[in-house]
Each structure stands twice: as C-alpha cells, then as structure tokens.
Motif scaffolding. Sequence first.
Motif, PDB file in Angstrom:
ATOM      1  N   ARG A  64      22.416  57.990  41.338  1.00 23.25           N
ATOM      2  CA  ARG A  64      23.038  56.681  41.569  1.00 23.25           C
ATOM      3  C   ARG A  64      24.500  56.707  41.116  1.00 23.25           C
ATOM      4  N   ALA A  65      24.766  57.348  39.982  1.00 26.76           N
ATOM      5  CA  ALA A  65      26.141  57.419  39.467  1.00 26.76           C
ATOM      6  C   ALA A  65      27.050  58.156  40.447  1.00 26.76           C
ATOM      7  N   GLN A  66      26.563  59.243  41.040  1.00 27.40           N
ATOM      8  CA  GLN A  66      27.371  59.977  42.022  1.00 27.40           C
ATOM      9  C   GLN A  66      27.658  59.105  43.237  1.00 27.40           C
ATOM     10  N   LEU A  67      26.656  58.369  43.699  1.00 28.46           N
ATOM     11  CA  LEU A  67      26.855  57.507  44.863  1.00 28.46           C
ATOM     12  C   LEU A  67      27.802  56.357  44.533  1.00 28.46           C
ATOM     13  N   LEU A  68      27.667  55.775  43.350  1.00 24.71           N
ATOM     14  CA  LEU A  68      28.595  54.717  42.941  1.00 24.71           C
ATOM     15  C   LEU A  68      30.019  55.246  42.915  1.00 24.71           C
ATOM     16  N   ASN A  69      30.188  56.439  42.385  1.00 18.10           N
ATOM     17  CA  ASN A  69      31.521  57.028  42.294  1.00 18.10           C
ATOM     18  C   ASN A  69      32.101  57.301  43.675  1.00 18.10           C
ATOM     19  N   ARG A  70      31.309  57.844  44.583  1.00 15.72           N
ATOM     20  CA  ARG A  70      31.817  58.210  45.915  1.00 15.72           C
ATOM     21  C   ARG A  70      32.024  57.008  46.826  1.00 15.72           C
ATOM     22  N   VAL A  71      31.155  56.003  46.726  1.00 18.60           N
ATOM     23  CA  VAL A  71      31.212  54.875  47.650  1.00 18.60           C
ATOM     24  C   VAL A  71      32.008  53.694  47.085  1.00 18.60           C
ATOM     25  N   GLY A 131      33.916  53.985  44.178  1.00 19.53           N
ATOM     26  CA  GLY A 131      35.109  54.470  43.506  1.00 19.53           C
ATOM     27  C   GLY A 131      34.967  54.648  42.013  1.00 19.53           C
ATOM     28  N   ASP A 132      33.884  54.194  41.441  1.00 21.28           N
ATOM     29  CA  ASP A 132      33.616  54.442  40.025  1.00 21.28           C
ATOM     30  C   ASP A 132      32.135  54.231  39.769  1.00 21.28           C
ATOM     31  N   ASP A 133      31.717  54.507  38.555  1.00 24.70           N
ATOM     32  CA  ASP A 133      30.300  54.343  38.239  1.00 24.70           C
ATOM     33  C   ASP A 133      30.082  53.220  37.226  1.00 24.70           C
ATOM     34  N   LEU A 134      30.987  52.251  37.233  1.00 22.42           N
ATOM     35  CA  LEU A 134      30.892  51.147  36.286  1.00 22.42           C
ATOM     36  C   LEU A 134      29.920  50.064  36.738  1.00 22.42           C
ATOM     37  N   TYR A 135      29.563  50.079  38.025  1.00 19.76           N
ATOM     38  CA  TYR A 135      28.613  49.109  38.537  1.00 19.76           C
ATOM     39  C   TYR A 135      27.209  49.500  38.109  1.00 19.76           C
ATOM     40  N   ASP A 136      26.309  48.561  38.191  1.00 17.54           N
ATOM     41  CA  ASP A 136      24.899  48.824  37.912  1.00 17.54           C
ATOM     42  C   ASP A 136      24.333  49.684  39.044  1.00 17.54           C
ATOM     43  N   GLY A 137      23.535  50.668  38.688  1.00 18.11           N
ATOM     44  CA  GLY A 137      22.928  51.553  39.681  1.00 18.11           C
ATOM     45  C   GLY A 137      22.042  50.830  40.667  1.00 18.11           C
ATOM     46  N   ARG A 138      21.584  49.638  40.322  1.00 17.87           N
ATOM     47  CA  ARG A 138      20.730  48.859  41.245  1.00 17.87           C
ATOM     48  C   ARG A 138      21.507  48.423  42.480  1.00 17.87           C
ATOM     49  N   LEU A 139      22.824  48.388  42.376  1.00 14.50           N
ATOM     50  CA  LEU A 139      23.650  48.088  43.541  1.00 14.50           C
ATOM     51  C   LEU A 139      23.393  49.102  44.651  1.00 14.50           C
ATOM     52  N   VAL A 140      23.240  50.354  44.277  1.00 12.60           N
ATOM     53  CA  VAL A 140      22.916  51.410  45.245  1.00 12.60           C
ATOM     54  C   VAL A 140      21.558  51.117  45.877  1.00 12.60           C
ATOM     55  N   ASP A 141      20.577  50.751  45.055  1.00 13.02           N
ATOM     56  CA  ASP A 141      19.229  50.475  45.557  1.00 13.02           C
ATOM     57  C   ASP A 141      19.244  49.356  46.603  1.00 13.02           C
ATOM     58  N   VAL A 142      20.017  48.312  46.332  1.00 12.30           N
ATOM     59  CA  VAL A 142      20.105  47.180  47.260  1.00 12.30           C
ATOM     60  C   VAL A 142      20.645  47.643  48.616  1.00 12.30           C
ATOM     61  N   HIS A 143      21.675  48.460  48.599  1.00 11.67           N
ATOM     62  CA  HIS A 143      22.266  48.939  49.846  1.00 11.67           C
ATOM     63  C   HIS A 143      21.362  49.954  50.552  1.00 11.67           C
ATOM     64  N   ILE A 144      20.652  50.766  49.797  1.00  8.01           N
ATOM     65  CA  ILE A 144      19.692  51.703  50.392  1.00  8.01           C
ATOM     66  C   ILE A 144      18.584  50.914  51.094  1.00  8.01           C
ATOM     67  N   THR A 145      18.111  49.851  50.454  1.00 10.72           N
ATOM     68  CA  THR A 145      17.080  48.998  51.059  1.00 10.72           C
ATOM     69  C   THR A 145      17.581  48.412  52.372  1.00 10.72           C
ATOM     70  N   GLY A 146      18.825  47.941  52.387  1.00  9.40           N
ATOM     71  CA  GLY A 146      19.409  47.408  53.622  1.00  9.40           C
ATOM     72  C   GLY A 146      19.482  48.453  54.712  1.00  9.40           C
ATOM     73  N   LEU A 147      19.883  49.660  54.348  1.00  9.32           N
ATOM     74  CA  LEU A 147      19.946  50.759  55.321  1.00  9.32           C
ATOM     75  C   LEU A 147      18.574  51.078  55.883  1.00  9.32           C
ATOM     76  N   ARG A 148      17.587  51.145  55.011  1.00  9.17           N
ATOM     77  CA  ARG A 148      16.228  51.464  55.469  1.00  9.17           C
ATOM     78  C   ARG A 148      15.721  50.421  56.458  1.00  9.17           C
ATOM     79  N   LYS A 149      16.045  49.159  56.226  1.00 13.58           N
ATOM     80  CA  LYS A 149      15.628  48.101  57.152  1.00 13.58           C
ATOM     81  C   LYS A 149      16.248  48.306  58.529  1.00 13.58           C
ATOM     82  N   LYS A 150      17.442  48.859  58.569  1.00 14.86           N
ATOM     83  CA  LYS A 150      18.138  49.069  59.837  1.00 14.86           C
ATOM     84  C   LYS A 150      17.762  50.388  60.508  1.00 14.86           C
ATOM     85  N   LEU A 151      17.405  51.395  59.721  1.00 12.74           N
ATOM     86  CA  LEU A 151      17.148  52.727  60.273  1.00 12.74           C
ATOM     87  C   LEU A 151      15.680  53.007  60.560  1.00 12.74           C
TER      88      LEU A 151
END
Length: 100
Positions: A47-54, A56-76
């Motif tokens: 999650r930290a790597q994805l936060l950093n790459r998408v 720009g830093d890893d200061l956000y909560d890792g659950r932010l990644v989970d929320v966006h992954i869930t959205g992607l899965r709904k679309k894909l």
Amino acid sequence: QPVGFGDLCIAVARHEVTKSGSIVQPTPREFDLLATLSSHPGLVFTRAQLLNRVWGDDLYDGRLVDVHITGLRKKLDDDPARPRYIETVRGVGFRFGPRN
C-alpha cells in the motif's frame, strides 16, 4: 503501446481502458493505480508503494488504496467479490495479473 491482459486492454499513453471492446471509465486515481499495477504483472506492491507512486507520498492512510482498488474491481470484474485482475496478497498488498 497498449498492454493486453486477456479481454482487458490498457493504453496508458491514451489514458484508455477497454474490456471486451467496451470502454471502461476509471477515475484518474483508479487509472493511475491500474497503470502502476499492470506495468509489472505478478509483482506485489505494498500500500505504501502504491500511495507513493499514485498520490506522491505515503502520508495517506493505506485504506485509501483499498477504496480505489474496490472501485476498480467494480468496473473491471463481472463479480467484484471474485476479482480476476487485481489480487489482494494478504498482509502485503496487491498484485495485477489476469486469473483464469
């Protein structure tokens, strides 16, 4: 150069995703996540790597990644509860790769 994974085609330069020939419309962050994950199929990103790459830093909560992954899965995925493209690697992060 578009990258194909089964019925999924990701054209990063055109910022376009198609599935079975139909346009998929991820949000900008979802697209960036998908582009990052699909750039290295099979590689597990934390999650930290994805936060950093998408984001720009890893200061956000890792659950932010989970929320966006869930959205992607709904679309894909036909059934988001059984994801084909983005696998959760428990305790580590996420990995991209079509699953048959």
